[in-house]
Design a protein around this motif. Structure first.
Motif, short mmCIF file in Angstrom:
data_model
loop_
_atom_site.label_atom_id
_atom_site.label_comp_id
_atom_site.label_asym_id
_atom_site.label_seq_id
_atom_site.Cartn_x
_atom_site.Cartn_y
_atom_site.Cartn_z
N ALA A 69 66.37 36.74 32.90
CA ALA A 69 65.89 35.32 32.38
C ALA A 69 66.31 35.38 30.41
CB ALA A 69 64.29 34.57 32.53
N ALA A 70 65.86 36.63 30.10
CA ALA A 70 66.44 36.30 29.11
C ALA A 70 67.88 35.80 28.93
CB ALA A 70 65.78 38.03 28.11
N ARG A 71 68.33 36.58 29.24
CA ARG A 71 70.06 36.26 29.13
C ARG A 71 70.42 34.79 29.07
NH1 ARG A 71 75.05 37.45 33.28
NH2 ARG A 71 76.69 37.56 31.61
N ASP A 72 69.85 34.18 30.52
CA ASP A 72 70.22 33.01 30.62
C ASP A 72 69.24 31.98 29.73
OD1 ASP A 72 71.24 33.67 32.69
OD2 ASP A 72 69.29 33.29 34.07
N LEU A 73 68.45 32.03 29.17
CA LEU A 73 67.68 31.58 28.29
C LEU A 73 67.89 31.50 26.58
CD1 LEU A 73 64.15 31.33 30.22
CD2 LEU A 73 65.66 29.33 30.14
N ASN A 74 68.42 32.17 26.49
CA ASN A 74 68.88 32.91 25.13
C ASN A 74 67.94 32.96 24.27
OD1 ASN A 74 72.24 32.92 25.07
ND2 ASN A 74 72.08 30.42 25.51
N VAL A 75 67.48 34.13 24.62
CA VAL A 75 66.33 34.45 23.82
C VAL A 75 66.34 35.55 22.75
CG1 VAL A 75 64.19 35.90 23.65
CG2 VAL A 75 64.61 34.69 25.94
N GLU A 76 65.85 35.38 21.70
CA GLU A 76 65.45 36.08 20.41
C GLU A 76 65.92 37.60 20.23
OE1 GLU A 76 63.86 34.10 17.09
OE2 GLU A 76 64.92 32.58 17.65
N SER A 110 75.92 45.29 28.09
CA SER A 110 77.20 44.58 29.08
C SER A 110 77.53 42.85 28.17
CB SER A 110 76.23 44.28 30.53
OG SER A 110 76.59 45.34 31.01
N PHE A 111 75.56 42.76 27.97
CA PHE A 111 75.94 40.71 27.88
C PHE A 111 75.07 40.68 26.05
CE2 PHE A 111 75.03 41.65 32.10
CZ PHE A 111 75.80 41.18 32.61
N ASP A 112 75.20 41.92 25.99
CA ASP A 112 74.45 41.85 24.37
C ASP A 112 73.20 40.96 23.96
OD1 ASP A 112 75.23 42.45 21.49
OD2 ASP A 112 76.40 40.85 20.93
N THR A 113 72.60 41.04 25.33
CA THR A 113 71.24 40.56 25.23
C THR A 113 70.65 41.55 24.40
OG1 THR A 113 71.69 40.64 27.55
CG2 THR A 113 68.96 40.04 26.90
N PRO A 114 69.25 40.59 23.23
CA PRO A 114 68.66 41.52 21.86
C PRO A 114 67.77 42.69 22.47
CG PRO A 114 68.91 39.45 22.19
CD PRO A 114 69.54 39.36 23.57
N VAL A 115 67.88 43.30 23.04
CA VAL A 115 67.15 44.31 23.87
C VAL A 115 66.20 45.70 22.75
CG1 VAL A 115 65.95 45.49 25.78
CG2 VAL A 115 67.39 43.31 25.93
N SER A 116 65.25 45.45 22.62
CA SER A 116 64.50 47.11 22.30
C SER A 116 63.45 47.73 22.67
CB SER A 116 63.81 47.11 20.52
OG SER A 116 64.04 45.87 20.46
N ILE A 117 63.51 49.10 22.96
CA ILE A 117 62.58 49.78 23.29
C ILE A 117 61.72 50.29 23.55
CG2 ILE A 117 62.45 51.73 25.26
CD1 ILE A 117 65.25 50.77 26.75
N ILE A 118 60.49 50.51 23.45
CA ILE A 118 59.73 50.88 22.71
C ILE A 118 59.20 52.32 23.90
CG2 ILE A 118 57.98 49.61 23.21
CD1 ILE A 118 55.45 49.66 21.10
N ARG A 119 58.92 53.03 23.70
CA ARG A 119 58.31 54.27 23.93
C ARG A 119 56.71 54.62 23.34
NH1 ARG A 119 63.32 57.90 25.82
NH2 ARG A 119 63.59 56.31 27.25
N PRO A 120 55.80 54.50 24.04
CA PRO A 120 54.86 54.82 23.55
C PRO A 120 54.37 56.36 24.46
CG PRO A 120 54.59 52.87 24.01
CD PRO A 120 55.88 53.39 24.97
N PHE A 121 53.74 57.09 23.54
CA PHE A 121 53.25 58.13 24.14
C PHE A 121 51.98 57.97 24.54
CE2 PHE A 121 57.24 60.21 22.73
CZ PHE A 121 57.28 60.99 23.38
#
Length: 331
Positions: free
Chosen positions: A109-116, A164-175
């Protein structure tokens, strides 16, 4: 900015939602649909918080509802997940649907909706037992439970869309996050709730493993830092205290704060299968400091004790304690 928080009705999600509203953000809270119209922990939020919330009830497993919830949002903080490890042993399929397919629904959905930006929530459990310490973001991933395996899959799915699509994803890895409102399936609430209900002999699983406990206020500030930073896109970032402590030592510190002479009994049903137990976790948080300027305010032994004191104060409030079943093993 319009921010969607999935899992907003849960432990970390409710604290994060409240912090965002307090800081003036426009927030849509995605809560799990139920016929009681319950918003989970957000039901107990101050009236000023609830008045400024846009609440969407849905199911992360449904792509149509997810896309509808995301319309008009610029940022998505995806916390919706199944997280209990013992439950994943006998119901792993639900974890695949919620954690992997749910994440796919969000990023598609983020890709389809161009979420920032999408901030996807990982977990220190993906590392398994530490092969070296402290654990940095380059540490191998080891699926030692069905839960951790699905979180590895979800992380890889999210990052694949970035690649693959340059979707602006960040991964937070909490302990290991702890604090007020946490489920009693987690060890710190388990210890506190048993002691607060008058027990001096408490039941636990393995007490030898170590954890890097992260107070919920630090985890929340980590989420906001990742969301706000342009440098976080395409990155996996640990959020941890950089302080290692065993379960046994944690129980002793809690008992000391509460003024109780503690005896621990091993409860066999609380033990993980031998090869599934994560024996050691200790976060390297240098990347978060350098990339985001984030640092824990509850780090080290003193910080851990301060966080425990705040947590104990909340749990020992009779109104809060009444919501927990201290005499029942909660998976």
């Amino acid at each position: 900015m319009k921010i969607l928080v999935t899992g907003a009705d849960g432990f970390i999600g409710s604290h994060l939602t409240e912090a965002l509203v307090t800081q003036g953000y426009d927030v849509r809270a995605f809560v799990y649909y139920n016929s009681f119209n319950s918003w989970g922990w957000l039901d107990q939020s101050p009236l000023e918080i609830k008045k400024n919330l846009d609440v969407f009830a849905g199911d992360i497993r449904d792509p149509y509802g997810v896309k509808e919830a995301m319309k008009g949002c610029t940022h998505v903080l995806n916390l919706a997940a199944l997280i209990a490890i013992p439950y994943s042993y006998h119901s792993p399929d639900t974890y695949v649907d919620t954690n992997i397919k749910g994440t796919l629904n969000i990023i598609q959905a983020a890709r389809d909706l161009n979420v920032e930006k999408v901030v996807h929530t990982s977990t220190s459990e993906v590392y398994g037992t530490a092969l070296y310490i402290p654990i940095d973001e380059e540490h191998p991933l080891q699926g030692q439970s069905p839960y951790s395996a699905t979180k590895i899959g979800a992380d890889q799915m999210a990052m694949s869309f970035h690649r693959s699509f340059d979707t602006p994803v960040s991964i937070i890895r909490p302990f290991n996050t702890y604090g007020p409102r946490q489920s009693a399936r987690a060890v710190i609430p388990t210890i506190i709730s048993q002691l607060a209900s008058g027990k001096t002999t408490i039941k636990l699983g393995a007490i030898r493993p170590t954890r890097d406990f992260n107070y919920v206020k630090d985890t929340v500030s980590g989420f906001i830092s990742v969301m706000e930073s342009s440098k976080s896109v395409g990155e996996v970032i640990n959020i941890g205290s950089n302080y290692e402590v065993s379960i046994g030592e944690t129980a002793e510190m809690i008992a000391d704060i509460m003024g109780v002479n503690l005896t621990i009994e091993t409860d066999e049903q609380r033990l993980r299968p031998e090869k599934s137990e994560v024996e050691r976790l200790w976060a390297e948080n240098k990347k978060a400091k350098e990339l985001l300027g984030w640092a824990p305010k509850f780090g080290g032994k003193d910080g851990f004790r301060n966080g425990l004191e705040e947590t104990i104060e909340w749990f020992t409030n009779s109104k809060n304690l009444a919501q927990y079943k201290a005499d029942v093993y909660n998976i």
